[in-house]
Design a protein around this motif. Sequence first.
Motif: not given
Length: 293
Positions: A196-204, A211-217, A257-263
């Motif tokens: 059971d694994v969850v992935l975290d891109p590691g923003f920041g 770079q973090s905003h590019e990852l989010l997009r 940014v949380n709204a963008q992440a959920v979407l």
Amino acid sequence: MLQTSQDTCFPAAQTLRCPGGRVLDLSWPRVMGILNLTPDSFFAGSRIQAPDDLLRRAEVMLHAGAAVLDLGGYSSRPGAEHISEDEEKRRLLPAVEAVRQAFPEAFLSVDTFRASVAAEAVAAGADIINDISGGSLDPDMLPTAGRLGVPYILMHLRGTPQNMTQHTHYEGDIVLELVRYFRDKLVELRQHGVTDVVLDPGFGFAKTPAQSHELLRRLPELAVLGLPILAGLSRKSMVYKPLGLTPDAALTGTVAVNAQAVLNGARVLRVHDVAEAIQTIQLVSPTFPPTSP
């Protein structure tokens, strides 16, 4: 050619199987509330000063709708002080025991990159390991996660919290690098029996705000791996620095940014401000259970 989730034998997970037969449903976005047990967290408002403060904050977060409480005793902000395992355990283990006793049905994760800390925290009542290093800072972490049989949050990081700001140069496409990193780590996790694994891109983490905003997009591109994604964006420099603010003033930006992440497909939001994150999910997530009229 990159391997996908089918190649690594991880299903398109919608649940996390936790100790005691409890199951955390991730078929809609959930909120993870941050409980900082460190004296030097980057957001001063999140620092817990006393045991009664810990339980009060935990209760407020759970009442607001947090699905998971994430407890950490080692600050991972850029340039944070390195502390010993004994000091991390001193901060963390009594807190895990206290929260487990007070809220026996809560899902608890432990934010640590050390295998021995993770093992003792699970023994004290933690359900999930949240490892910022993906096993890179302790070779015993992945085998320990497999032995414990608990869900594992796999984050992307270069270097350490002390020097990660020196590792923000990426030769190629940053998203492609993350996909390859996760692909290889998932093979290791499977070999150690972690299912059971969850992935975290590691923003920041070893990433500039840009770079973090590019990852989010481009977060939907990580869907090729077929696993739930955690977005830890709360009050980070990618939010407050472009706005010329401080972490204390970054709540509105965090909501955005949380709204963008959920979407873009995130299934877990790791936040300091639970009520606001819950409201964000309710308004923007097409899979959130409908509320009564």
